[in-house]
Design an enzyme around this catalytic site. Structure first.
Site: not given
Length: 315
Positions: A260, A212
């Site tokens: 994220e 991420t």
């Protein structure tokens, strides 16, 4: 489009203009009505359309500690205004001294002496000057003295978001805080987005097969409620489908809220240090702690599948 910071940035010899004034945070559909009218009037008259806004938000100066969550940073607002046809944006530094200007002093210093306003376009609830004493009636009265016209645009634009409440920045903030990004999208006329630089996190996502981009958001950003969302990750002009997680990562007893974004079906991305934007298209689920890591991984795979479908539907 020209961008000025402070009255001193306005070019010498600037002629007549159509002006609208406000924070315009989010540039939502109600704002778009006002700005659009200002641009239309400017085109009719053959003169520039100017938006006057403030930094920081006036509430932070008048009542420190009450800065509202921001729906869009100033550079993003300027981009959106440029898309609406605005010719110049003037950002006025909002200081304690500035906050003490009377309505008449503000009109003379900004609208008359510098911008040479011919028409001022505002919503019905516009307030200005020391302690927000000035109203649209005040503005019109001063216009008769200083040779500008005032046009007031009804803002009672509404849809289904918030139970049919009139569109406003306050409504968008409330919807975003509740995770209702679909409702926020209706009011804004586009997805809510957050921006920031990609920084290094714990890199657990990479280890689990879901790397991420950990986005360090800008100060005072309006961040959606904790949970998982379908969205888009904007990187250097490219919009990548993404599954977005907001929260403290309770699976690993995290304490700090993060944003994220996992770029779906993208391999080998190196985004560290880049300024990116994350758009929120749809809510998938709330944040939760799973009994095992395998259970979390199974759920993440489902999240990605759902995100892929929701993004396709939103396209």
């Amino acid at each position: 489009m020209q961008r000025w910071r402070g009255l001193e940035d306005i070019p010498e010899g600037w002629g007549r203009s159509v002006v609208t004034i406000g924070s315009y945070d989010g540039v939502h559909r109600g704002h778009q009505l006002i700005i659009g009218k200002a641009v239309a009037r400017a085109r009719e008259l053959g003169i520039p359309a100017v938006v006057v806004t403030f930094d920081p938000h006036p509430s932070e100066v008048v009542r420190p500690g009450t800065h509202p969550p921001l729906l869009a940073p100033h550079h993003r607002r300027a981009e959106l205004m440029a898309e609406l046809g605005v010719d110049a944006v003037l950002i006025l530094p909002f200081t304690k001294e500035f906050s003490k200007l009377s309505p008449a002093d503000f009109v003379v210093k900004a609208l008359v002496d510098k911008l040479h306003a011919q028409v001022v376009v505002e919503g019905p609830n516009f307030r200005f000057g020391h302690k927000a004493q000035g109203t649209v009636d005040t503005l019109a009265e001063l216009g008769r003295t200083y040779d500008y016209a005032v046009e007031v645009i009804d803002l009672f634009e509404r849809g289904t978001a918030g139970g049919g409440e009139p569109f406003s920045s306050t409504l968008v903030r409330r919807l975003v805080a509740a995770g209702d990004v679909a409702g926020a999208r209706e009011v804004l006329g586009r997805p809510h987005r957050v921006e920031g630089v990609v920084v290094r996190g714990a890199q657990r996502g990479r280890d689990m097969g879901f790397p991420t981009a950990n986005v360090e958001t800008l100060p005072h950003t309006a961040i959606p409620a904790d949970g998982v969302y379908a969205g888009l990750l904007h990187v250097e002009g490219e919009a990548m489908p993404a599954a977005v997680s907001v929260g403290t990562n309770p699976q690993f007893d995290g304490k700090v809220r993060t944003v994220e974004a996992y770029a779906i079906d993208r391999v080998g991305l190196d985004l560290y240090g880049l300024h990116v934007a994350v758009e929120f298209l749809a809510y998938i689920r709330g944040q939760e702690k799973f009994a095992t890591l395998d259970a979390l991984l199974e759920r993440m795979a489902i999240d990605v599948k759902q995100a892929r479908g929701l993004i396709a539907d939103a396209g």
